[in-house]
Design a protein around this motif. Sequence first.
Motif, PDB file in Angstrom:
ATOM      1  N   VAL A  42      48.216  -9.877 -18.300  1.00  0.00           N
ATOM      2  CA  VAL A  42      48.444 -10.139 -19.726  1.00  0.00           C
ATOM      3  C   VAL A  42      49.661 -11.040 -19.891  1.00  0.00           C
ATOM      4  CG1 VAL A  42      49.144  -9.069 -21.922  1.00  0.00           C
ATOM      5  CG2 VAL A  42      47.263  -8.084 -20.592  1.00  0.00           C
ATOM      6  N   TYR A 107      47.676  -4.473 -25.351  1.00  0.00           N
ATOM      7  CA  TYR A 107      46.553  -4.253 -24.448  1.00  0.00           C
ATOM      8  C   TYR A 107      46.464  -2.767 -24.163  1.00  0.00           C
ATOM      9  CZ  TYR A 107      50.220  -3.903 -20.961  1.00  0.00           C
ATOM     10  OH  TYR A 107      51.346  -3.518 -20.277  1.00  0.00           O
ATOM     11  N   GLN A 132      45.784  -8.628 -29.864  1.00  0.00           N
ATOM     12  CA  GLN A 132      45.332  -7.606 -28.914  1.00  0.00           C
ATOM     13  C   GLN A 132      44.343  -8.188 -27.920  1.00  0.00           C
ATOM     14  OE1 GLN A 132      43.057  -4.495 -30.762  1.00  0.00           O
ATOM     15  NE2 GLN A 132      42.480  -3.588 -28.809  1.00  0.00           N
ATOM     16  N   PHE A 133      44.529  -7.842 -26.649  1.00  0.00           N
ATOM     17  CA  PHE A 133      43.545  -8.124 -25.601  1.00  0.00           C
ATOM     18  C   PHE A 133      42.625  -6.911 -25.495  1.00  0.00           C
ATOM     19  CE2 PHE A 133      46.915 -11.008 -24.261  1.00  0.00           C
ATOM     20  CZ  PHE A 133      46.207 -12.132 -23.850  1.00  0.00           C
ATOM     21  N   CYS A 138      40.939  -7.280 -20.088  1.00  0.00           N
ATOM     22  CA  CYS A 138      42.007  -6.955 -19.134  1.00  0.00           C
ATOM     23  C   CYS A 138      41.430  -6.529 -17.784  1.00  0.00           C
ATOM     24  CB  CYS A 138      42.907  -5.866 -19.697  1.00  0.00           C
ATOM     25  SG  CYS A 138      43.875  -6.393 -21.123  1.00  0.00           S
ATOM     26  N   THR A 173      41.746 -13.061 -28.000  1.00  0.00           N
ATOM     27  CA  THR A 173      42.558 -11.979 -28.548  1.00  0.00           C
ATOM     28  C   THR A 173      42.077 -11.688 -29.962  1.00  0.00           C
ATOM     29  OG1 THR A 173      44.222 -13.513 -29.403  1.00  0.00           O
ATOM     30  CG2 THR A 173      44.611 -12.582 -27.201  1.00  0.00           C
TER      31      THR A 173
END
Length: 177
Positions: A42, A107, A132-133, A138, A173
């Motif tokens: 990340v 994440y 946000q991932f 991830c 994202t």
Amino acid sequence: MALKATIYKANIELADMDRNYYDSLQLTLAQHPSETPQRLMVRLMAFILNAHQDLRFGKGLSDESEAALWQVNYSDEINLWIELGQLDEKRLKKACNQAKAVKLYCYGTSVKTWWSQVEQNLNKFERLTIEQFEPSTCEALVKLLSRNMDFQCSIQDGQLWLTSGEETLLVETIKLK
């Protein structure tokens, strides 16, 4: 005996058409003993998404007075402060008071719960953006992790296409703030 950092090398050919930024990056990433592979990837994606000649990795986990990544200009003014994870209001307030812009990349599987608890407090910080991932992204990024990595990256219309060998991954994202 203290545990030592694990060193990773990343060679990146970057074409960011959204910002007209094109570069060949040779990055060295030191993985702190307490840093997960997920956080490391990340952190690398945050670097790619915000690439700039003045962007640098901070001490992050080992020094709380520094950002995970930051862009400091020639006058030692912080143009961009980047943090990772699900941080508390106090740390983000400090960053917003010191930098012209602050980005937080979240994440993990508990982001939704964290965001429901802090959204009201964090929305008051005008300089702060939060993205946000997805957990599945991830997981796919961690599969690409190796001590020596070669990536071709193309960013257009907010989408990052990451290619490593025969593998191509769309990295997006979700904007929370």
